[in-house]
Design a protein around this motif. Structure first.
Motif, PDB file in Angstrom:
ATOM      1  N   VAL B 338       4.276  56.454  23.599  1.00 33.97           N
ATOM      2  CA  VAL B 338       4.341  54.996  23.557  1.00 33.97           C
ATOM      3  C   VAL B 338       3.116  54.530  22.778  1.00 33.97           C
ATOM      4  O   VAL B 338       1.997  54.980  23.075  1.00 33.97           O
ATOM      5  CB  VAL B 338       4.304  54.386  24.983  1.00 33.97           C
ATOM      6  CG1 VAL B 338       4.304  52.861  24.908  1.00 33.97           C
ATOM      7  CG2 VAL B 338       5.472  54.899  25.815  1.00 33.97           C
ATOM      8  N   PRO B 340      -0.086  52.952  21.843  1.00 37.35           N
ATOM      9  CA  PRO B 340      -1.088  52.209  22.612  1.00 37.35           C
ATOM     10  C   PRO B 340      -1.293  50.803  22.051  1.00 37.35           C
ATOM     11  O   PRO B 340      -1.182  50.580  20.837  1.00 37.35           O
ATOM     12  CB  PRO B 340      -2.362  53.049  22.431  1.00 37.35           C
ATOM     13  CG  PRO B 340      -1.899  54.407  22.030  1.00 37.35           C
ATOM     14  CD  PRO B 340      -0.630  54.184  21.262  1.00 37.35           C
ATOM     15  N   ALA B 342      -3.847  49.240  21.534  1.00 39.57           N
ATOM     16  CA  ALA B 342      -4.934  49.164  20.561  1.00 39.57           C
ATOM     17  C   ALA B 342      -4.436  49.369  19.131  1.00 39.57           C
ATOM     18  O   ALA B 342      -5.092  48.969  18.177  1.00 39.57           O
ATOM     19  CB  ALA B 342      -6.002  50.211  20.895  1.00 39.57           C
ATOM     20  N   GLU B 345      -2.053  46.191  16.334  1.00 40.37           N
ATOM     21  CA  GLU B 345      -2.514  45.369  15.216  1.00 40.37           C
ATOM     22  C   GLU B 345      -2.382  46.120  13.885  1.00 40.37           C
ATOM     23  O   GLU B 345      -1.965  45.552  12.878  1.00 40.37           O
ATOM     24  CB  GLU B 345      -3.970  44.976  15.452  1.00 40.37           C
ATOM     25  CG  GLU B 345      -4.433  43.854  14.555  1.00 40.37           C
ATOM     26  CD  GLU B 345      -5.862  43.436  14.885  1.00 40.37           C
ATOM     27  OE1 GLU B 345      -6.628  43.196  13.958  1.00 40.37           O
ATOM     28  OE2 GLU B 345      -6.197  43.383  16.101  1.00 40.37           O
TER      29      GLU B 345
END
Lengths: 326, 356
Positions: B338, B340, B342, B345
């Motif tokens: 999956v 993350p 973070a 973006e």
């Protein structure tokens, strides 16, 4: 409830994961009858047998590669390296294989493995036993880098790492392996990965750290509190991927940030955090972001070890400078 | 002084370079169809390699490692395996991969720069090719350990080159396989050249097979240009491993008639005369000669085979060339189970750039 040190909490998490899932198995040097050089796997061979708790030959590149093969076959291997100083031959396997197998096969083969290694200085260990090289791993795509800073978080984060379907490098701060005890429920509940933990709330500045440096950072925060400064202390815990949102959110409120890590300054994870603050948090900053870190030197042998490592005094000195910045 | 250890390395060959039987052929080779299948697989591999090189030369494929002259090693090895075994090749074993059901389109996609080339539709547990030399030997030990732990009668088969035998990973894997009695077979595809370094400068060891002896596992050498010898020796090693008798190392002596890859020019470091001489030993003509002389292979069959191989390769090439690239965001799709938060973006940035 069991009262446990950090290293005992590691053992509890390993046992819990092995009890729950028979595909979990341990590999490493002296982890069997000897129970590991720090005793993290004490008694596990008696409980789970030599098939699941396997002493390997002295082949540091091999164990990581074995774990890749076992992982691709549906096992969840947990590999112990005795010290971070001996893990470097395995970087080839972690970087070239574990971190990319899922991607390069479009999810056909995966590597649900955990690589554990104690790291960091401060225990007067021989040469090669005290470095903090977490940034080497945090640069590698496709893996996680997780560092606990307390017995409870070691238990919860290690369970999460073992259950995670992707490779995790789990670095254990050995200086605080036995520094304190905490009540562990041993209820099999994992702690969240990819998230920072706020260890202390504060409005005046944000102190960001991980691993054993949490101890000095919390102590510095207490002293600042006595001076009327409320410092928020954030334990990053998962260094890769980095929960920058939590750090930005804190600094948005406090406007000041000091990052503390034992690893060498240049190219450390602190630089990544500072860059993240510069990129997305600049308007909230009331002072330059500062880092308190190890020096860009070879980690000294024990006589100068404490001169290398960030201390409570260094953290306080830097924090006061940041607070004084107009 | 007392001698406390000694060893011998046996060399096996059934067909000499002229296609003459040097000894009675093993049982499997008494079957005409089995020999013809090996022959067909080698011819298909050579046809595929030639096409892949020409695609690279015309800018339609990336760097490619041909197996010209070495077809007998992967083909003989893969032919000795069962479907449920796991193959861990290096990067010059396409003949074995094809025999195990990896589609030629997939191999072209891989060398054409598309990760989908390693998502084999056929042998789902086989490993993708391994470019960092010899680093897949520990994976083979890990796969074999998985079979052993589950009590499965399966074997991991790992192929690497002569250069790989100088690496620690290969020794570490053989050593561990030996001490744990793992069901794994290591095959050295010894083509005598590690890019520009000849076998003679790779090691002072008389044979590469004897490197198994130090790890406590049997080592044997075969004529790697004799597909019958490869199939026989690797087959014995595989069935021995399957029976719980532990790992083995088979050194197959062959020769790299091609450059190391399409990015290499072997004329810089290798005499043409050496290569010309080695052409007389290559594996396809010797088996063809044997088949013709034993009156089981006709000119008409040869012509049909050549046309059939060309058609199969052309079909694979067409499919490859007609496969559009993945969208740029695909680089995030299988990075983690999956993605993350973070990385959201960065993914969004790629998505935006690809839409504009």
């Amino acid at each position: 409830m069991t009262e446990a040190t950090l290293v005992e909490a590691v053992g509890l998490a390993l046992a819990c994961a092995m009890e729950d899932d028979e595909t979990v198995l341990l590999l490493g040097e002296d982890i069997g009858v000897d129970g590991g050089v720090f005793r993290a796997t004490a008694d596990l061979i008696a409980r789970f047998g030599a098939g699941r708790v396997m002493d390997t030959p002295l082949s540091e590149s091999l164990f990581a590669g074995l774990a890749v093969g076992l992982g691709a076959q549906g096992f969840r291997p947990v590999v112990e390296y005795q010290f971070m100083g001996f893990i470097y031959p395995a970087i080839d396997q972690i970087l070239n294989h574990a971190g990319r197998l899922r991607n390069r096969t479009r999810g056909r083969l995966t590597c649900p493995l955990v690589i554990r290694a104690p790291f960091g200085g401060g225990i007067h260990a021989p040469e090669h036993h005290s470095e903090s090289m977490e940034a080497l791993f945090a640069h590698i795509p496709g893996i996680r880098v997780v560092i606990p800073s307390s017995p409870a978080r070691a238990y919860g984060l290690l369970l999460a790492a073992i259950r995670d379907p992707d490779p995790v490098v789990f670095l254990e701060p050995k200086r605080i392996y036995r520094a304190l005890k905490e009540d562990i429920a041993d209820d099999g509940i994992a702690a969240p990965l990819d998230q920072c933990f706020t260890l202390r709330a504060g409005r005046d500045m944000t102190l960001v750290t991980w691993g054993a440096m949490v101890v000095e950072t919390l102590a510095a925060a207490e002293i600042l509190a006595a001076e009327g400064v409320e410092a928020e202390v954030i334990d990053v815990a998962t260094l890769k991927p980095l929960d920058m949102a939590a750090i930005l959110s804190s600094v948005e409120r406090t406007g000041r940030c000091v990052i503390v890590h034992e690893a060498p300054l240049s190219g450390g994870v602190g630089a990544e955090i500072a860059a993240g603050l510069a990129n997305r948090g600049l308007v909230n900053l009331l002072a330059p972001v500062q880092r308190v870190a190890g020096y860009d030197t070879v980690m000294p042998l024990p006589r100068l070890e404490t001169d290398y490592m960030p201390t409570e005094e260094r953290i306080l000195r830097t924090a006061r400078r940041v607070l004084a910045y107009a | 002084m007392t001698q406390i250890a000694s060893f011998t390395i046996e060399h096996t060959r059934f067909l000499d370079p002229k296609g003459q039987a040097t000894q009675a052929l093993p049982a499997f080779a008494q079957n005409r169809e089995a020999l013809i299948d090996l022959y067909k697989a080698m011819v298909l591999t050579r046809t595929f390699d030639a096409k892949a090189v020409s695609l690279q030369r015309t800018g339609r494929l990336g760097t490619y490692a041909s197996s010209l002259g070495q077809e007998a090693v992967p083909v003989g090895t893969a032919a000795a395996m069962r479907a449920e075994d796991v193959f861990l090749p290096s990067f010059r074993e396409q003949g074995g991969q094809i025999l195990r059901g990896v589609r030629m389109t997939e191999i072209l996609l891989y060398w054409g720069g598309d990760e989908r080339g390693s998502d084999f539709a056929g042998p789902r547990e086989d490993f993708p090719i391994c470019i960092p030399v010899g680093t897949h030997a520990p994976h083979a030990a890990g796969v074999a350990r998985a079979f052993q732990l589950r009590g499965e009668a399966r074997v991991a088969v790992c192929v690497f080159g002569d250069g790989a035998t100088s690496r620690g990973d290969v020794y570490e894997a053989m050593n561990f396989a030996g001490v744990q009695n793992l069901p794994v077979v290591f095959v050295v595809n010894n083509n005598l050249w590690a890019i520009s370094v000849p076998r003679s400068r790779q090691t002072a060891a008389e044979t590469l097979a004897q490197k198994g002896i130090a790890a406590g596992i049997p080592g044997m050498q075969v004529d790697g240009n004799d597909v019958i010898a490869v199939r026989h020796a690797v087959g014995l090693a595989i069935e021995r491993a399957r029976a719980g008798k532990g790992p083995a190392l088979v050194e197959a002596l062959t020769y790299r008639l091609s450059d190391h890859t399409t990015a290499d020019d072997a004329s810089r470091y290798r005499d043409d005369a050496e290569v010309s001489a080695r052409w007389k030993e290559e594996p396809i003509s010797r088996l063809r000669q044997y088949l013709i002389e034993s009156e089981t292979w006709t000119k008409a069959e040869e012509e049909t085979l050549i046309a059939d191989c060309a058609a199969q390769v052309e079909a694979a090439v067409s499919e490859y060339l007609a496969t559009p690239p993945l969208p740029p965001t695909a680089m995030f799709d299988h990075l983690y189970a999956v993605l993350p938060t973070a990385l959201a973006e960065q993914r969004a940035e790629v998505e935006e750039a690809s839409e504009s």
